[in-house]
Design an enzyme around this catalytic site. Structure first.
Site, PDB file in Angstrom:
ATOM      1  N   ASP A 111       0.823  -1.443   0.068  1.00 42.72           N
ATOM      2  CA  ASP A 111       0.110   0.184  -0.001  1.00 42.72           C
ATOM      3  C   ASP A 111       1.069   1.146   0.076  1.00 42.72           C
ATOM      4  OD1 ASP A 111       1.121  -0.051   2.619  1.00 42.72           O
ATOM      5  OD2 ASP A 111      -0.656  -0.945   3.323  1.00 42.72           O
ATOM      6  N   ASP A 113       1.304   5.049   1.746  1.00 39.97           N
ATOM      7  CA  ASP A 113       1.142   5.829   3.037  1.00 39.97           C
ATOM      8  C   ASP A 113       1.673   7.152   2.637  1.00 39.97           C
ATOM      9  OD1 ASP A 113       0.065   3.781   4.235  1.00 39.97           O
ATOM     10  OD2 ASP A 113       2.043   3.066   5.419  1.00 39.97           O
ATOM     11  N   ASP A 190      10.070   2.545  12.808  1.00 39.19           N
ATOM     12  CA  ASP A 190      10.590   1.550  13.129  1.00 39.19           C
ATOM     13  C   ASP A 190      12.047   0.977  12.735  1.00 39.19           C
ATOM     14  OD1 ASP A 190       9.456   0.951  10.703  1.00 39.19           O
ATOM     15  OD2 ASP A 190       8.340  -0.786  11.322  1.00 39.19           O
TER      16      ASP A 190
END
Length: 517
Positions: A111, A113, A190
């Site tokens: 996807d 973002d 992250d």
């Protein structure tokens, strides 16, 4: 095998140049070897400064998207509509995270973002079909047709940022105010390879945390020190595993060390979050590699103890040559899936239950074939038995889960299929019961105890429907599927017909492989 490892022709002696990432064109994928070297028990951290996740030692860079081979034509149409809508209203907009990494690697992003200088309420005003979701980390879901595009805002701070910016991590040198805002946001990511920002209008990729260097080295590294990162959000452990499995990347020593040492912190996660992360691992084309890494780092006995017990009992070989049926099943599933072509979670849960039942009580290969045909044809056991009676294709005799052929007559074969269908449903019940889950590894005292059940009731009931088999024929209103083509939209939604069709294909490809000699 459908798993992969990224290796670069220019891996050694690499120096940045006007076209530094021409070597991305020379990638090869084969990840079993990479997984074997993910972690060495003797590789303990000897120097805290060895952590390249400390951005203070890194020089920030910006790259032309052309240098990196990124074309705006690879951005999905719904994402472009959201980007254009925000840009026309005067806001800064960037693609961020894994989609930028995948565009650099010439992969299809799961996807896209978006992050923007607009406030979330301003995003809502810009799009009629838009909703703010999430309490801890609020974002906007913008509906463009049947697609949801996620948009976050620089102004959304979430929880208190724990990194002491005045002691240990310094802002990038010679940065302006916009650079500082981008850099601070990247520090909240992250992994370094997810900490890239792409401005599709200026056609610039910003790298403040060394993400491009780690992509070049095929490394998974946390942005801030791994001990801090994983303790702040232990779900990052599962995301690191998922990304390493999907890309065939290796963990840095520090990251690997704390994945193993902090593994039990995963038990603090809520079941819904664990199910979501496990689905990302097993439903998007990298299930086999994910299972290997989970086993390697002692996570499998916490999350899937029945499967961990199978690996212990039957012996897990890193260089498996089609002797491990569970890995072969998921390898064949991976061949049909991709990040943009996932399956519904009921399919991989069903494969786990099917294999557990078969490993507990080995069956005649023809019983397995008849069962799969019955599942494929709406539960029609009699029809499946009639078809396999004409079946002459040899099976793979290397699997312990398959017994010697018994030359069963039709009546006995029907009884065996009925019994096997019942055993699969029994295993499904065990997988959702805390007592049976806690007993799965009881024979192996060295393994950590886990009674974690993260399969929701709705999934259990849906998988039970997959394996509804009857002597009386197909279920009511069943429509047989024509041809071998998979309808991926329906598979992702959990269409019973499509899940059954794909399940049967995966099992047949495993038990009766085309290239068997």
């Amino acid at each position: 095998m459908a798993i992969s490892r990224l290796s670069f022709a220019c891996r050694h002696g690499f120096h940045y140049s006007p076209s530094p990432f021409h070597c991305f064109q020379k990638v090869r994928f084969s990840s079993v070897a990479a997984i074997e070297t993910l972690f060495d028990q003797d590789n303990v951290i000897k120097d805290k400064n060895q952590n390249l996740g400390d951005p203070k030692a890194l020089e920030w860079k910006k790259w032309s998207s052309k240098e990196l081979g990124i074309s705006n034509s690879t951005i999905s149409r719904p994402t472009k509509k959201v980007l254009d809508g925000l840009k026309k209203n005067g806001y800064e907009v960037y693609l961020v995270g894994g989609c930028v990494r995948d565009l650099i690697l010439k992969r299809t992003p799961k996807d896209f973002d978006i992050i923007t200088s607009a406030e979330l309420k301003e995003v809502v005003r810009a799009f009629p079909q838009c909703l703010i979701v999430g309490k801890r980390f609020p974002i906007c879901h913008v509906h463009i047709g049947d697609t949801i595009v996620e948009v976050s805002s620089f102004s959304t701070t979430g929880p208190k940022f724990r990194v002491d910016l005045s002691n240990g991590i310094s802002p990038p040198i010679d940065c302006d105010e916009k650079d500082y805002v981008r850099w601070k946001n990247c520090l909240r990511r992250d992994l370094t390879i997810n900490g890239l920002m792409f401005d599709p209008y200026k056609r610039i990729v910003y790298d403040y945390v060394g993400g491009l260097e780690d992509i070049k080295k095929a490394k998974v590294r946390t942005v801030i020190p791994a001990s801090t990162s994983f303790q702040e959000d232990c779900a990052r452990i599962l995301r690191a595993v998922r990304i390493a499995a999907r890309l065939g990347f290796r963990f840095t020593r520090e990251t690997a060390h704390f994945i193993k040492n902090l593994s039990r912190s995963l038990l603090r996660l809520d079941n819904q979050r664990i199910m979501m992360e496990m689905n990302y691992m097993l439903a998007y084309g990298s299930a086999e590699a994910s299972l290997r890494i989970l086993w390697k780092f002692g996570l499998l006995e916490l999350l899937l103890p029945f499967q961990a017990a199978y690996f212990v009992r039957d012996g897990f070989k890193r260089r498996d040559k089609r002797s491990n049926m569970l890995l072969c099943l998921f390898s064949n599933l991976d061949k049909h899936l991709a990040p943009d072509r996932p399956c519904h979670n009921s399919l991989w849960v069903g494969i786990l239950a099917f294999h557990k039942a078969l490993s507990d009580q080995p069956r005649d290969p023809i019983v397995v074939a008849a069962f799969c045909l019955a599942v494929h044809n709406g539960g029609d056991i009699s029809g499946g038995v009639k078809m396999v009676k004409k079946f002459t294709k040899p099976h793979d005799a290397s699997f312990h889960e398959l017994s010697e052929p018994q030359n069963l007559n039709s009546e006995a074969l029907v009884d065996e299929v009925v019994d096997f269908a019942a055993s699969v449903k029994q295993v499904l019940y065990w997988m959702t019961d805390e007592y049976y889950v806690s007993q799965a590894m009881a024979e192996y005292p060295q393994a950590p105890c886990s009674d974690l059940v993260f399969f929701p009731l709705a999934v259990y009931l849906k998988v039970c429907r997959i394996f509804e088999c009857s002597r009386e024929g197909s279920e009511k209103a069943f429509m047989p599927k024509q041809g071998r083509k998979i309808n991926y939209e329906m598979l992702a939604l959990g269409s019973l017909q499509e899940v059954r069709h794909t399940f049967a294909r995966v099992v047949f490809d495993t038990v009766f492989p085309l290239n068997l000699t």
